[in-house]
Scaffold this active site. Sequence first.
Site, PDB file in Angstrom:
ATOM      1  N   CYS A 156      -6.364 -34.518 -29.319  1.00 27.67           N
ATOM      2  CA  CYS A 156      -6.272 -33.544 -30.409  1.00 27.67           C
ATOM      3  C   CYS A 156      -5.192 -33.984 -31.393  1.00 27.67           C
ATOM      4  O   CYS A 156      -4.793 -33.205 -32.255  1.00 27.67           O
ATOM      5  CB  CYS A 156      -5.955 -32.153 -29.846  1.00 27.67           C
ATOM      6  SG  CYS A 156      -4.434 -32.119 -28.889  1.00 27.67           S
ATOM      7  N   GLU A 192      -3.968 -32.379 -12.947  1.00 26.05           N
ATOM      8  CA  GLU A 192      -3.500 -31.463 -13.997  1.00 26.05           C
ATOM      9  C   GLU A 192      -2.108 -30.965 -13.603  1.00 26.05           C
ATOM     10  O   GLU A 192      -1.808 -30.844 -12.420  1.00 26.05           O
ATOM     11  CB  GLU A 192      -4.550 -30.333 -14.112  1.00 26.05           C
ATOM     12  CG  GLU A 192      -4.097 -28.986 -14.604  1.00 26.05           C
ATOM     13  CD  GLU A 192      -3.692 -28.983 -16.067  1.00 26.05           C
ATOM     14  OE1 GLU A 192      -4.388 -29.602 -16.898  1.00 26.05           O
ATOM     15  OE2 GLU A 192      -2.645 -28.386 -16.377  1.00 26.05           O
TER      16      GLU A 192
HETATM   17  C1  LIG Z   1      -5.764 -30.707 -24.206  1.00 28.06           C
HETATM   18  S1  LIG Z   1      -5.666 -29.866 -22.686  1.00 28.06           S
HETATM   19  C2  LIG Z   1      -7.129 -30.468 -21.908  1.00 28.06           C
HETATM   20  C3  LIG Z   1      -7.608 -29.720 -20.732  1.00 28.06           C
HETATM   21  C4  LIG Z   1      -9.038 -30.042 -20.285  1.00 28.06           C
HETATM   22  N1  LIG Z   1      -9.319 -31.456 -20.276  1.00 28.06           N
HETATM   23  C5  LIG Z   1     -10.046 -29.311 -21.136  1.00 28.06           C
HETATM   24  O1  LIG Z   1     -10.718 -29.940 -21.972  1.00 28.06           O
HETATM   25  O2  LIG Z   1     -10.179 -28.082 -20.998  1.00 28.06           O
HETATM   26  C6  LIG Z   1      -4.354 -30.705 -21.918  1.00 28.06           C
HETATM   27  C7  LIG Z   1      -4.062 -30.298 -20.486  1.00 28.06           C
HETATM   28  O3  LIG Z   1      -2.949 -31.065 -20.039  1.00 28.06           O
HETATM   29  C8  LIG Z   1      -2.130 -30.246 -19.208  1.00 28.06           C
HETATM   30  N2  LIG Z   1      -0.785 -30.864 -19.219  1.00 28.06           N
HETATM   31  C9  LIG Z   1       0.171 -30.750 -20.171  1.00 28.06           C
HETATM   32  N3  LIG Z   1       1.249 -31.498 -19.838  1.00 28.06           N
HETATM   33  C10 LIG Z   1       0.954 -32.096 -18.651  1.00 28.06           C
HETATM   34  C11 LIG Z   1       1.659 -32.993 -17.801  1.00 28.06           C
HETATM   35  N4  LIG Z   1       2.884 -33.418 -18.120  1.00 28.06           N
HETATM   36  N5  LIG Z   1       1.061 -33.425 -16.668  1.00 28.06           N
HETATM   37  C12 LIG Z   1      -0.184 -32.996 -16.351  1.00 28.06           C
HETATM   38  N6  LIG Z   1      -0.901 -32.141 -17.120  1.00 28.06           N
HETATM   39  C13 LIG Z   1      -0.337 -31.692 -18.249  1.00 28.06           C
HETATM   40  C14 LIG Z   1      -2.229 -28.882 -19.818  1.00 28.06           C
HETATM   41  O4  LIG Z   1      -1.916 -27.866 -18.866  1.00 28.06           O
HETATM   42  C15 LIG Z   1      -3.691 -28.835 -20.290  1.00 28.06           C
HETATM   43  O5  LIG Z   1      -4.514 -28.286 -19.304  1.00 28.06           O
END
Ligand SMILES: C[S@@+](CC[C@H](N)C(=O)[O-])C[C@H]1O[C@@H](n2cnc3c(N)ncnc32)[C@H](O)[C@@H]1O
Length: 407
Positions: A364, A290
Site C-alpha cells: 500500500c 502475522e
Molecule cells: C496491510 S495489512 C495486510 C493484512 C492481510 N494480508 C490482508 O490483506 O488482510 C498488514 C498486516 O501486517 C501486520 N503487521 C504489522 N506490523 C507487523 C510486524 N512487525 N510483524 C508482523 N505483522 C505485522 C498487521 O497487523 C496487518 O495485519
Amino acid sequence: MIVTIDRIGHLGDGVAQGPNGPLFVPGMLPGEVVEGDLQDDQLTDFRILTPSVNRVKPPCPHAKTCGGCLMQHASDAFVADWKLGIVKGALAGQGLTADFRPILTSPPKSRRRATIAARRTKNGALMGFHARASDMLVNVPNCQLLHPDLMATFPGLEALVKIGGSRSGEVSLTVTRSLAGADVMVTGGKDLDSALLLELARATEAHGFARLTWNGETVALRTAPMQRFGKALVAPPPGAFLQATAEGELALLRSVAMAIGPARKIVDLFAGVGTFALPLAERAEVHAVEGEAAMMAALEKGANMAQGLKRVTVETRDLFRRPLEPDEFKGVEAVVIDPPRAGAEAQMAVLAKSAVPVIASVSCNPISFARDAKVLIAGGYRLDWVQVVDQFRWSSHVELVARFTRA
Ligand SMILES: C[S@@+](CC[C@H](N)C(=O)[O-])C[C@H]1O[C@@H](n2cnc3c(N)ncnc32)[C@H](O)[C@@H]1O
C-alpha cells in the site's frame, strides 16, 4: 499572479512553479492556468482561467467542503494514469522499471470500512468527515464512497454519539460491513459505567449492529461479525485490518493467485485474518505469519471450521524484529508478503537470499515497495509485472501486487 499547473503533488494538490519554489493550489489539474494571490507557498482566492480537458463535475455534492476525497474534479482516466504514474515514479526513484497491467479501480459506493468523526452538540450530534486540513466536520448524507450498508448505519452511529459522546472532544467511529451487520468500534467516548453500558447495549440491539466496541472494550456482541474468505468464515477481532472494498480485495487476491501460479506450499507473511491465506488454502498448504495474536487466532479458528482446505498453520511473530530465516523457506514454492506502509526491509533482505521461486508482493506504499523491490532484484529476482489496484477512489492512496521470480 497567474500560474500554470505542472503536476499533481502527492497529496493531490496542483503544483506550479512559484517565484520562490513550488506553489501548491488545491483542486487543480496539470495544464490549468490559475489566477490568485500568493501567500507563502500557496495560492489563495484563486480562479481557473483555463480549465483542463480532464476536469469533470464532482459526482459528490459534498466534494467542495469534505476532505474525504481529493480528486473528484478529475476524470477517472486521469486519476488512473496519475496513480500508475505514482508507482512508476517510485520505481524510477530506485532505477527500476516494470510491465504494468491495466489498473483495477473499485466502483463508487463500495467502501465497506470507514472511520467517521463525530461530536455531540447541544441538540444532538454532528457526524461526518473532516474538511480539508481542518478539524471542522462535514456531514456527508450523499457520500459517493461508502457502501449503502455503511450509510444505513448513520442513524445508529448518531444515536451512539448522543448517548456516549462528549461535547468537549471528538469521537471516532470505525464501522465495518460484516455478514452479520455493522461491526462498530468507538474511541474517544465517555468512560464506561453501568448506566452507559446498558444504554449502549440497547442502542446496539435497536440498530442491529453485530458488535460494539467502546474505548477498546467489547460492550455488546449480538452476533459474531463474520467475514468470508473463500470457503472460510472469520470473526476478526475489533479493529483488525481488512481490505477497504470487497472488489479491491478480489482484485488483489486474483492478482496474488495469478502471481504464484500452481504453487502447493505457500508462506503468507503479514497475513492479517487470512485475506490471502484462506482462499489460497483451497489449493495449497499455507503457513500464515502475522504480528497480532488475536488476528492469528481468528484466522486459525476460521481455517479449522472450514471444509475442504489444505493444511493451514499459523504463527504470531514480529516480522520486523524476527523475520523468517532462510531455512524456514525450505521447500516453500511461493511467498505472499503484504506488509504495512513501512514495508518489510528485514524480511525482504532474507528473501533476497532465499531459493523461493516466486514472490507475490502486495503493497500500500509505492515508496517502500520500490525500496524492497530493489533488494529482491539485487538478490537475483526479476520483477515480472505490477498490477495497480485502486480501492481508495478519489484519494492519493494506491495499492499494488507485483510478481517476482528467481531469474
Ligand atoms: C496491510 S495489512 C495486510 C493484512 C492481510 N494480508 C490482508 O490483506 O488482510 C498488514 C498486516 O501486517 C501486520 N503487521 C504489522 N506490523 C507487523 C510486524 N512487525 N510483524 C508482523 N505483522 C505485522 C498487521 O497487523 C496487518 O495485519
